[in-house]
Design a protein around this motif. Sequence first.
Motif, PDB file in Angstrom:
ATOM      1  N   LEU A  56      -6.342   8.232   9.430  1.00  0.00           N
ATOM      2  CA  LEU A  56      -7.001   8.041   8.276  1.00  0.00           C
ATOM      3  C   LEU A  56      -7.530   6.628   8.266  1.00  0.00           C
ATOM      4  O   LEU A  56      -6.921   5.553   8.877  1.00  0.00           O
ATOM      5  N   ARG A  57      -8.645   6.354   7.600  1.00  0.00           N
ATOM      6  CA  ARG A  57      -9.118   5.212   7.316  1.00  0.00           C
ATOM      7  C   ARG A  57      -9.205   4.775   5.738  1.00  0.00           C
ATOM      8  O   ARG A  57      -9.365   5.390   4.892  1.00  0.00           O
ATOM      9  N   GLY A  58      -8.716   3.292   5.385  1.00  0.00           N
ATOM     10  CA  GLY A  58      -8.447   3.090   3.757  1.00  0.00           C
ATOM     11  C   GLY A  58      -9.615   2.322   3.587  1.00  0.00           C
ATOM     12  O   GLY A  58     -10.294   1.667   4.118  1.00  0.00           O
ATOM     13  N   VAL A  59      -9.633   1.911   2.262  1.00  0.00           N
ATOM     14  CA  VAL A  59     -10.746   1.062   1.654  1.00  0.00           C
ATOM     15  C   VAL A  59      -9.986  -0.116   1.004  1.00  0.00           C
ATOM     16  O   VAL A  59      -9.225   0.017   0.091  1.00  0.00           O
ATOM     17  N   PHE A  60      -9.872  -1.411   1.752  1.00  0.00           N
ATOM     18  CA  PHE A  60      -9.062  -2.473   1.328  1.00  0.00           C
ATOM     19  C   PHE A  60     -10.086  -3.330   0.514  1.00  0.00           C
ATOM     20  O   PHE A  60     -11.065  -3.994   0.894  1.00  0.00           O
ATOM     21  N   HIS A  87     -11.070  -0.553   9.416  1.00  0.00           N
ATOM     22  CA  HIS A  87     -10.909  -0.046   7.794  1.00  0.00           C
ATOM     23  C   HIS A  87     -11.932  -0.946   7.020  1.00  0.00           C
ATOM     24  O   HIS A  87     -12.650  -1.971   7.529  1.00  0.00           O
ATOM     25  N   ASP A  88     -12.439  -0.439   6.083  1.00  0.00           N
ATOM     26  CA  ASP A  88     -13.336  -0.871   4.860  1.00  0.00           C
ATOM     27  C   ASP A  88     -12.655  -2.260   4.160  1.00  0.00           C
ATOM     28  O   ASP A  88     -11.515  -2.220   3.752  1.00  0.00           O
ATOM     29  N   VAL A  89     -13.573  -3.468   4.306  1.00  0.00           N
ATOM     30  CA  VAL A  89     -13.079  -4.515   3.659  1.00  0.00           C
ATOM     31  C   VAL A  89     -14.103  -4.564   2.441  1.00  0.00           C
ATOM     32  O   VAL A  89     -15.260  -4.898   2.588  1.00  0.00           O
ATOM     33  N   GLN A  90     -13.834  -4.545   1.265  1.00  0.00           N
ATOM     34  CA  GLN A  90     -14.565  -4.803   0.122  1.00  0.00           C
ATOM     35  C   GLN A  90     -14.027  -5.841  -1.010  1.00  0.00           C
ATOM     36  O   GLN A  90     -13.036  -6.425  -0.610  1.00  0.00           O
ATOM     37  N   LYS A 296     -18.764   4.021   4.639  1.00  0.00           N
ATOM     38  CA  LYS A 296     -19.128   5.314   5.333  1.00  0.00           C
ATOM     39  C   LYS A 296     -20.091   6.383   4.353  1.00  0.00           C
ATOM     40  O   LYS A 296     -21.078   6.604   4.831  1.00  0.00           O
ATOM     41  N   SER A 297     -19.481   6.298   3.444  1.00  0.00           N
ATOM     42  CA  SER A 297     -20.293   7.421   2.437  1.00  0.00           C
ATOM     43  C   SER A 297     -21.258   6.784   1.631  1.00  0.00           C
ATOM     44  O   SER A 297     -22.012   7.599   0.713  1.00  0.00           O
ATOM     45  N   LEU A 298     -21.454   5.686   1.693  1.00  0.00           N
ATOM     46  CA  LEU A 298     -22.417   4.989   0.799  1.00  0.00           C
ATOM     47  C   LEU A 298     -23.909   5.575   0.893  1.00  0.00           C
ATOM     48  O   LEU A 298     -24.549   5.894  -0.239  1.00  0.00           O
TER      49      LEU A 298
END
Length: 331
Positions: A56-60, A87-90, A296-298
């Motif tokens: 799995l990939r997370g959103v950090f 992973h996502d870095v936001q 990814k889903s943007l």
Amino acid sequence: MRTQVCITVDVEFSISGAFADPIGRQPAGPVSATCPVDDASSGLDFILDTLERHGLRGVFFVEVLNTCYFGDPPMETIARYIRDRGHDVQMHLHPCWIMFSQPDWRTLVESGAPTDSLAGMDEKRLEELLTAGLAVFTRWRLPRPCAFRAGNLQVDAKIYPILKRLGIPLSSNIGLGAYRPEDPGLHLAGGRHWIDGVLELPVASHRYFNFGSYERWKTFTVIGTGADEAAEILRAAAKSNASPVTVLTHPSEFVKKTAADYDSLRVNVLSRNRLQKLCEFLSNHQDEFEVTTFSKSLPAWTAHEGTINPSWRITPLAIAKRLIENHLTVS
Ligand SMILES: [Zn+2]
């Protein structure tokens, strides 16, 4: 179509009592995110390892204004480490850290701790802080964030046109169990919602008690959600078609402090079990659920209308099981 799930993690440093006792205490840096127990990173690395073990990939959401105290390198290193692991870095932002940009902050906090809420802040100040946050990402030489999360999930509707103007298309600013905005238009319990040109993805929340006009809400955090409750919310989301289900956690949820600082931590067995069970459930039910990230889903999300505002209920049995788990887990 599979129901989407986003596992979001707020990565931040701790003020650690420095506003209450500016002489005796100081903010805690990387140790408050890595949370070492016997030299093993039991916060951030535990989350990354657990997600990755299940594919799995997370959103950090990485906090940016701690740089006012620590400078750029400590959180830059962490943000890059997360990004390099795929992973996502936001962007996450706690406005209280801006206090440290004042050389005389120790004197200033004597009259009280600074605000840590973006709700009620005027537009000019909001824009200044968000612009300062984006500048941190630029200095870190990381891709510009496509999503924003406010500290303590505290916002009002003024933030959305500013996010739009600054080119941040997604936000995850709402979690009704953590903070209930005054504006009823922001009473959103999950799914996706267009607000002034920004797509808001609230942390999933449900009403678990009401009596007349009195009601209590709970936000879907890893530490506070039992395995059966999580499964019930996910199944309800699948039926209501209000996805994604956005889950919230923090590295510090996976340890317990035995003193006021981060010197002597021990593992929080209950939280660890809950993240492991959640990831296990999601990876065992990939035909029904898809764990995705904001970046990814943007394109797919922003090409469509939002969803309904879901109204999820949890059975008393699942609540009772959580309370029993809380009580029985020895850590
Ligand atoms: Zn935060």
